[in-house]
Design a protein around this motif. Structure first.
Motif, PDB file in Angstrom:
ATOM      1  N   ALA A   1       0.847  -1.143  -0.034  1.00  0.00           N
ATOM      2  CA  ALA A   1       0.073   0.235  -0.096  1.00  0.00           C
ATOM      3  C   ALA A   1       0.787   1.293  -0.011  1.00  0.00           C
ATOM      4  O   ALA A   1       0.421   2.149  -0.747  1.00  0.00           O
ATOM      5  N   TYR A   2       1.829   1.263   0.727  1.00  0.00           N
ATOM      6  CA  TYR A   2       2.847   2.372   0.962  1.00  0.00           C
ATOM      7  C   TYR A   2       3.413   2.602  -0.505  1.00  0.00           C
ATOM      8  O   TYR A   2       3.522   3.871  -1.230  1.00  0.00           O
ATOM      9  N   LEU A   3       3.942   1.397  -1.357  1.00  0.00           N
ATOM     10  CA  LEU A   3       4.350   1.651  -2.656  1.00  0.00           C
ATOM     11  C   LEU A   3       3.586   2.237  -3.597  1.00  0.00           C
ATOM     12  O   LEU A   3       3.803   3.082  -4.456  1.00  0.00           O
ATOM     13  N   MET A   4       2.206   1.700  -3.445  1.00  0.00           N
ATOM     14  CA  MET A   4       1.192   2.336  -4.475  1.00  0.00           C
ATOM     15  C   MET A   4       0.562   3.765  -4.100  1.00  0.00           C
ATOM     16  O   MET A   4       0.442   4.300  -4.963  1.00  0.00           O
ATOM     17  N   LEU A   5       0.648   3.884  -3.114  1.00  0.00           N
ATOM     18  CA  LEU A   5       0.127   5.401  -2.671  1.00  0.00           C
ATOM     19  C   LEU A   5       1.222   6.486  -2.552  1.00  0.00           C
ATOM     20  O   LEU A   5       1.187   7.436  -2.724  1.00  0.00           O
ATOM     21  N   ARG A   6       2.361   6.004  -2.547  1.00  0.00           N
ATOM     22  CA  ARG A   6       3.614   6.984  -2.376  1.00  0.00           C
ATOM     23  C   ARG A   6       3.607   8.205  -3.466  1.00  0.00           C
ATOM     24  O   ARG A   6       3.719   9.162  -3.211  1.00  0.00           O
ATOM     25  N   PRO A   7       3.466   7.719  -4.881  1.00  0.00           N
ATOM     26  CA  PRO A   7       3.241   8.719  -5.846  1.00  0.00           C
ATOM     27  C   PRO A   7       2.268   9.728  -5.639  1.00  0.00           C
ATOM     28  O   PRO A   7       2.333  11.057  -6.258  1.00  0.00           O
ATOM     29  N   LEU A   8       1.399   9.721  -4.888  1.00  0.00           N
ATOM     30  CA  LEU A   8       0.228  10.685  -4.531  1.00  0.00           C
ATOM     31  C   LEU A   8       0.806  11.693  -3.633  1.00  0.00           C
ATOM     32  O   LEU A   8       0.105  13.037  -3.572  1.00  0.00           O
TER      33      LEU A   8
ATOM     34  N   HIS B   1      -0.044 -10.053 -11.618  1.00  0.00           N
ATOM     35  CA  HIS B   1      -0.750  -8.841 -12.459  1.00  0.00           C
ATOM     36  C   HIS B   1      -0.511  -7.566 -11.656  1.00  0.00           C
ATOM     37  O   HIS B   1      -0.547  -6.491 -12.193  1.00  0.00           O
ATOM     38  N   LEU B   2      -1.086  -7.677 -10.412  1.00  0.00           N
ATOM     39  CA  LEU B   2      -1.043  -6.447  -9.515  1.00  0.00           C
ATOM     40  C   LEU B   2       0.293  -6.112  -9.319  1.00  0.00           C
ATOM     41  O   LEU B   2       0.212  -4.695  -9.309  1.00  0.00           O
ATOM     42  N   ALA B   3       1.265  -6.793  -8.920  1.00  0.00           N
ATOM     43  CA  ALA B   3       2.636  -6.408  -8.669  1.00  0.00           C
ATOM     44  C   ALA B   3       3.246  -5.870 -10.273  1.00  0.00           C
ATOM     45  O   ALA B   3       3.768  -4.650 -10.033  1.00  0.00           O
ATOM     46  N   ILE B   4       2.917  -6.290 -11.392  1.00  0.00           N
ATOM     47  CA  ILE B   4       3.580  -5.766 -12.304  1.00  0.00           C
ATOM     48  C   ILE B   4       2.713  -4.227 -12.799  1.00  0.00           C
ATOM     49  O   ILE B   4       3.542  -3.494 -13.100  1.00  0.00           O
ATOM     50  N   MET B   5       1.597  -4.157 -12.632  1.00  0.00           N
ATOM     51  CA  MET B   5       0.626  -3.285 -13.257  1.00  0.00           C
ATOM     52  C   MET B   5       0.756  -1.843 -11.907  1.00  0.00           C
ATOM     53  O   MET B   5       0.653  -0.668 -12.396  1.00  0.00           O
ATOM     54  N   HIS B   6       1.019  -2.364 -10.836  1.00  0.00           N
ATOM     55  CA  HIS B   6       0.640  -1.094  -9.801  1.00  0.00           C
ATOM     56  C   HIS B   6       2.098  -0.888  -9.002  1.00  0.00           C
ATOM     57  O   HIS B   6       2.194  -0.085  -8.311  1.00  0.00           O
ATOM     58  N   LEU B   7       3.010  -1.745  -9.013  1.00  0.00           N
ATOM     59  CA  LEU B   7       4.216  -1.764  -8.337  1.00  0.00           C
ATOM     60  C   LEU B   7       5.544  -1.603  -9.255  1.00  0.00           C
ATOM     61  O   LEU B   7       6.164  -0.456  -9.174  1.00  0.00           O
ATOM     62  N   ILE B   8       5.588  -2.300 -10.435  1.00  0.00           N
ATOM     63  CA  ILE B   8       6.602  -2.235 -11.385  1.00  0.00           C
ATOM     64  C   ILE B   8       6.208  -0.746 -12.467  1.00  0.00           C
ATOM     65  O   ILE B   8       7.016   0.007 -12.521  1.00  0.00           O
TER      66      ILE B   8
END
Lengths: 115, 130
Positions: A107-114, B39-46
């Motif tokens: 969640a941290y990595l996903m939200l960090r760009p915000l 898929h989640l890791a590729i699309m949302h982390l990478i």
């Protein structure tokens, strides 16, 4: 049936997250289908997903998928190793612990760009 | 309400289609664990949703292996999800008429989305569309 307790929570959460992920999947099939209508249409629609509200929503989606996956392992383990059934509560706590451990950095990595 | 095993899973059915459905949920679930989380890791982390646009999809699907990955994920997720809903219809919908109506719409929707999804993944040609 349960009369409350960890097993019942595990089960209710499994159903709710399952239905939620399926709903998103149907929407996602339709939005991805727009590639057949060309770049302009597709790009205009998927831009909606970059809105901060959707960025938070996608973290919720990731949470639902992650919980459903981890509890799915728990269910399958209990199916194939019935001798573990006395330990189902501990297995649920394991699911919760693993969930927190994987979800927080994700969640941290996903939200960090915000920010 | 169907009886549940201690874990909250359905007890293993004794045979027939229900046994196949039960096994399918476990096998597809295990595969989806890697496909969906991957898929989640590729699309949302990478990558991130900021990068996803027509050109991104065209470049990705230029590789048939990504098409295969996405198609497999799509098929398994749809069948896994709709079979889950089917079990819930069995659990929650009591009246015979509503059961028939829900099951018919469920099978119809499953078929429709399987066809739409497969068409999109398999026939997309960036040159023709772009």
């Amino acid at each position: 049936m349960y009369r409350g307790g960890a097993g019942q929570w595990a089960w209710i959460l499994h159903r709710v997250t399952g239905v939620g992920v399926l709903l998103f999947l149907l929407i996602h099939i339709l939005d991805t289908g727009l590639v057949l209508f060309g770049a302009e249409v597709y790009d205009r629609v998927v831009k909606i997903y970059t809105h901060p509200l959707f960025r938070v929503g996608e973290v919720g989606l990731a949470a639902a998928v992650l919980y459903h996956a981890l509890n799915g392992i728990r269910i399958t383990l209990l199916d194939f190793y019935p001798e573990l059934s006395g330990r189902q509560r501990e297995l649920f706590y394991g699911v919760v612990a693993l969930f927190v451990l994987l979800f927080l950095p994700g969640a941290y990595l996903m939200l960090r760009p915000l920010f | 309400m169907a009886e549940l095993s201690e874990a909250g899973g359905r007890p293993r059915p004794t045979g027939g289609l229900e046994l196949y459905a039960w096994v399918f949920m476990r096998v597809s679930g295990l595969l989806l664990l890697f496909l969906a989380l991957g898929h989640l890791a590729i699309m949302h982390l990478i990558h991130s949703v900021e990068e996803v646009n027509f050109a991104f999809v065209a470049e990705r699907w230029a590789n048939p292996l990504w098409r295969l990955y996405d198609w497999l994920l799509l098929m398994l997720a749809l069948l896994h999800g709709f079979n889950g809903l089917r079990v819930m219809v069995d659990d929650y919908i009591r009246s015979a008429a509503w059961r028939v109506a829900s099951l018919v719409s469920l099978y119809g929707l499953t078929f429709l989305f399987l066809v739409i999804g497969s068409l999109v993944v398999l026939i997309f040609q960036p040159m023709a569309g772009g």
